[in-house]
Enzyme design. Structure first.
Site, PDB file in Angstrom:
ATOM      1  N   LYS A   1     -40.968 -27.782  22.592  1.00 12.96           N
ATOM      2  CA  LYS A   1     -39.765 -27.174  23.141  1.00 12.96           C
ATOM      3  C   LYS A   1     -39.058 -26.379  22.039  1.00 12.96           C
ATOM      4  O   LYS A   1     -38.848 -26.880  20.947  1.00 12.96           O
ATOM      5  CB  LYS A   1     -38.841 -28.257  23.701  1.00 12.96           C
ATOM      6  CG  LYS A   1     -37.794 -27.737  24.669  1.00 12.96           C
ATOM      7  CD  LYS A   1     -37.116 -28.873  25.417  1.00 12.96           C
ATOM      8  CE  LYS A   1     -36.178 -28.344  26.485  1.00 12.96           C
ATOM      9  NZ  LYS A   1     -35.515 -29.427  27.234  1.00 12.96           N
TER      10      LYS A   1
ATOM     11  N   GLU B   1     -32.460 -40.787  39.535  1.00 12.72           N
ATOM     12  CA  GLU B   1     -31.087 -41.059  39.923  1.00 12.72           C
ATOM     13  C   GLU B   1     -30.959 -42.214  40.905  1.00 12.72           C
ATOM     14  O   GLU B   1     -30.056 -43.059  40.786  1.00 12.72           O
ATOM     15  CB  GLU B   1     -30.457 -39.796  40.521  1.00 12.72           C
ATOM     16  CG  GLU B   1     -30.266 -38.671  39.520  1.00 12.72           C
ATOM     17  CD  GLU B   1     -31.490 -37.804  39.321  1.00 12.72           C
ATOM     18  OE1 GLU B   1     -31.419 -36.846  38.537  1.00 12.72           O
ATOM     19  OE2 GLU B   1     -32.533 -38.077  39.959  1.00 12.72           O
TER      20      GLU B   1
ATOM     21  N   ARG C   1     -29.174 -36.970  45.118  1.00 20.32           N
ATOM     22  CA  ARG C   1     -30.511 -37.533  45.301  1.00 20.32           C
ATOM     23  C   ARG C   1     -30.453 -39.052  45.501  1.00 20.32           C
ATOM     24  O   ARG C   1     -31.467 -39.666  45.798  1.00 20.32           O
ATOM     25  CB  ARG C   1     -31.371 -37.193  44.089  1.00 20.32           C
ATOM     26  CG  ARG C   1     -31.281 -35.735  43.695  1.00 20.32           C
ATOM     27  CD  ARG C   1     -32.170 -35.380  42.532  1.00 20.32           C
ATOM     28  NE  ARG C   1     -33.545 -35.290  42.975  1.00 20.32           N
ATOM     29  CZ  ARG C   1     -34.551 -34.955  42.186  1.00 20.32           C
ATOM     30  NH1 ARG C   1     -34.328 -34.707  40.917  1.00 20.32           N
ATOM     31  NH2 ARG C   1     -35.770 -34.886  42.649  1.00 20.32           N
TER      32      ARG C   1
END
Length: 620
Positions: A283, A367, A395
């Site tokens: 990344k 979540e 969610r």
């Protein structure tokens, strides 16, 4: 080779470029990304990490005939460049400009609208099923990060796809991060795969040895694939979880070696069934600041390319206020625990995690699990604080309803990024939380108008013995000296108007206060109420209106009007004249908060005009 990316005919030109040209292109794209995102802001680190992977995908596959689906989608900038949109990058994330995420209405190459994690494999499985029903032959590719792979939906999709034997290629972009560093069993397993030097060396050795055999090397290379599989199982600790799910596993591949990527993707095209290509990337690759601080450059505002520092002056944010206050509460009460869904620092919980590591839990991008995990902590006598962005908490609606509210457990929800968030657009605006939380019996909903009020509301929520949600916006914490009264569970009347009162919910308070000033200058006797508690309805301020007839009450909120505070207030006070202002019944596009308020009539000036018109209609 031209350095101006707008001069290419992408993606067609990729098909004829030499290996050297492809590598030079990767440098040009990185320079382009850094230059443009330093001006517009956006997701930098994730896009720098997928440059070679995206080039290889568009070299091997034929978009849009072949369907490439980007999970979450914040890593799709390179895809946009390679599908002819480089010339529009000065409009990235601006009102009516390029979205920071894939949008079907923006390009035929954007196959699926994404913005939340863990959805790409499910979508790919459905598209592939439709392809097979029609008898079509195109390829379907889902690109998903290792952080998103921890989401339960991804596992459900892997299980279903493995059983279906449908021809889908899943690209696992493994950089060891989501926004915060990945945690959990899958992360550890992937860590073993990506660091298995024994397997990687054995794979390279086998390949070189076979290719040296005169005449028959090429054919032998394909025939001993099964032997290589056995080597893989023997060397990699714990086996390959994906092959147990029914996938052919290819990799790990070097995500920054275009030749290696093209080879493995060509191989994947010829697998008859689901295949997972494991790609190792870094990344922030190619920009030192992003490599060192990938969290900071996951999503950034405009920045100085030399220093990496953001250009806007630093201000105390609501997230920081929350983080400091929750740490203070934890110092006083050892029952306070904190839960994050892979966003520890982004939600302000970094200090808590360092000081109280045993009382801090990062559940990954999960979540629903995080919410039910919190109920278990509550059942064990703790006071869990669940810090999740408003749009991501959607969610976990079933878990909020069935596990938290049904049992009336003292779980505190800290809803960061509530309301309009600006440039991230439809998938990230938190304008539905009042609507979906207000349907849950026993839920208290709090909306601070300032950083100070956020602190007061967290203390109040911690004193309750039932569920509570505190919603607060992205960005700098407001200071509101006009609110002198401390929040104690009641809405606060600032002033009483004989013609109209504006009931300003949470951070719309500043706009409501300014609208009241405009109305008063126009000769309208207007008052203001700071709505800090949306549910349960607390309307003690109405007692000040005894004797005032035909008064208009205007509700103002940073939530969709459907199911919002205005509807709640109307339903509980059906004898009053009520006019509601908020976001309309649609998904709001990306743009700055100021621009969106202007477009939808929610600036102080527009609010004042709407109120004056409503008063004229009433009096007419």
């Amino acid at each position: 080779m031209s350095k101006n990316l707008t001069e290419y005919n992408f993606p067609e030109d990729l098909k004829t470029m030499s290996p050297d040209e492809l590598n030079l292109l990767s440098y040009s794209i990185r320079d382009f990304l850094i230059e443009n995102i330093s001006k517009t802001g956006g997701h930098l680190a994730s896009n720098l990490g997928v440059v070679e992977l995206t080039i290889a995908l568009h070299r091997v596959f034929d978009s849009p005939e072949d369907k490439i689906i980007w999970d979450v989608g914040h890593q799709s900038y390179v895809h946009k460049i390679l599908t002819g949109r480089a010339g529009d990058f000065d409009t990235l994330r601006k009102l009516d400009g390029l979205s920071g995420f894939p949008k079907r209405k923006e390009s035929p190459h954007d196959i699926y609208d994404t913005g939340h994690s863990s959805t790409s494999i499910s979508a790919a499985a459905g598209i592939a099923a439709g392809r097979d029903l029609k008898g079509d032959k195109y390829d379907v590719i889902a690109v998903i990060g290792d952080g998103s792979m921890t989401g339960g939906l991804a596992f459900e999709a892997l299980n279903n796809l493995g059983m279906s034997k449908s021809r889908v290629i899943v690209i696992l972009n493994d950089n060891g991060m989501s926004i915060s560093r990945n945690i959990g069993g899958l992360s550890e397993h992937l860590g073993k795969l990506r660091t298995s030097e024994g397997y990687l060396n054995a794979k390279a050795s086998i390949k070189k040895s076979i290719e040296k055999i005169p005449g028959i090397g090429a054919s032998l290379r394909g025939s001993i694939a099964k032997a290589k599989d056995r080597v893989k199982y023997a060397i990699i600790s714990g086996g390959v979880i994906f092959e147990e799910l029914g996938f052919t596993y290819l990799g790990p591949a070097d995500g920054h070696d275009i030749d290696d990527l093209i080879e493995v993707l060509e191989h994947a095209k010829h697998v008859n069934g689901p295949v997972l290509v494991h790609v190792i990337t870094k990344k922030g690759k190619g920009y030192r600041q992003a490599e060192i601080y990938p969290d900071r450059f996951h999503g950034t505002g405009p920045f100085n390319t030399e220093t990496g520092h953001e250009l806007s002056p630093s201000k105390v944010t609501y997230s920081e206020v929350f983080g400091r206050k929750i740490l203070e509460l934890a110092d006083r009460d050892d029952k306070i625990t904190a839960i994050s869904a892979a966003m520890c620092d982004a939600t302000g919980l970094g200090g808590f995690a360092v000081k109280y590591p045993k009382r801090f839990f990062d559940v990954g991008i999960a979540e629903g699990h995080g919410v039910t995990f919190a109920t278990g902590l509550a059942c064990a006598g703790f006071k869990p604080v669940v810090a999740i962005y408003s749009s991501f908490l959607q969610r976990a609606y079933d878990e909020i309803l069935e596990d938290v509210c049904l049992q009336q457990l003292p779980v505190i929800f800290a809803l960061d990024r509530a309301g309009i968030v600006g440039a991230d657009g439809e998938t990230h605006h938190g304008i539905f939380d009042i609507s979906y939380l207000s349907t849950a019996p026993g839920m208290t909903i709090l909306t601070p108008a300032s950083g100070k009020q956020l602190e007061e509301m967290l203390e109040y929520a911690a004193s309750l013995d039932h569920p509570a949600a505190v919603r607060y916006p992205r960005g700098a914490a407001a200071v509101e000296p006009s609110i002198k009264e401390r929040f104690t569970g009641k809405n606060i009347r600032i002033s009483c108007g004989r013609d109209v009162d504006i009931l300003a919910c949470g951070t719309t308070y500043a706009d409501g206060r300014k609208a009241v000033e405009i109305l008063r200058d126009a000769g309208i006797d207007a008052g203001l109420v700071n709505i800090g508690i949306v549910k349960p309805g607390e309307y003690g301020f109405l007692k000040d209106d005894a004797g005032i007839r035909n008064k208009l009450y205007v509700t103002l909120e940073d939530n969709t009007l459907n199911g919002g505070f205005g509807e709640i207030f109307k339903a509980e006070n059906d004898d009053l004249r009520v006019f509601s202002l908020g976001w309309p019944d649609k998904f709001i596009e990306h743009g700055s908060t100021a621009e969106l308020k202007e477009r939808y009539g929610l600036t102080p000036e527009a609010v004042a005009i709407s109120v004056a018109r409503a008063l004229d209609e009433r009096n007419g």
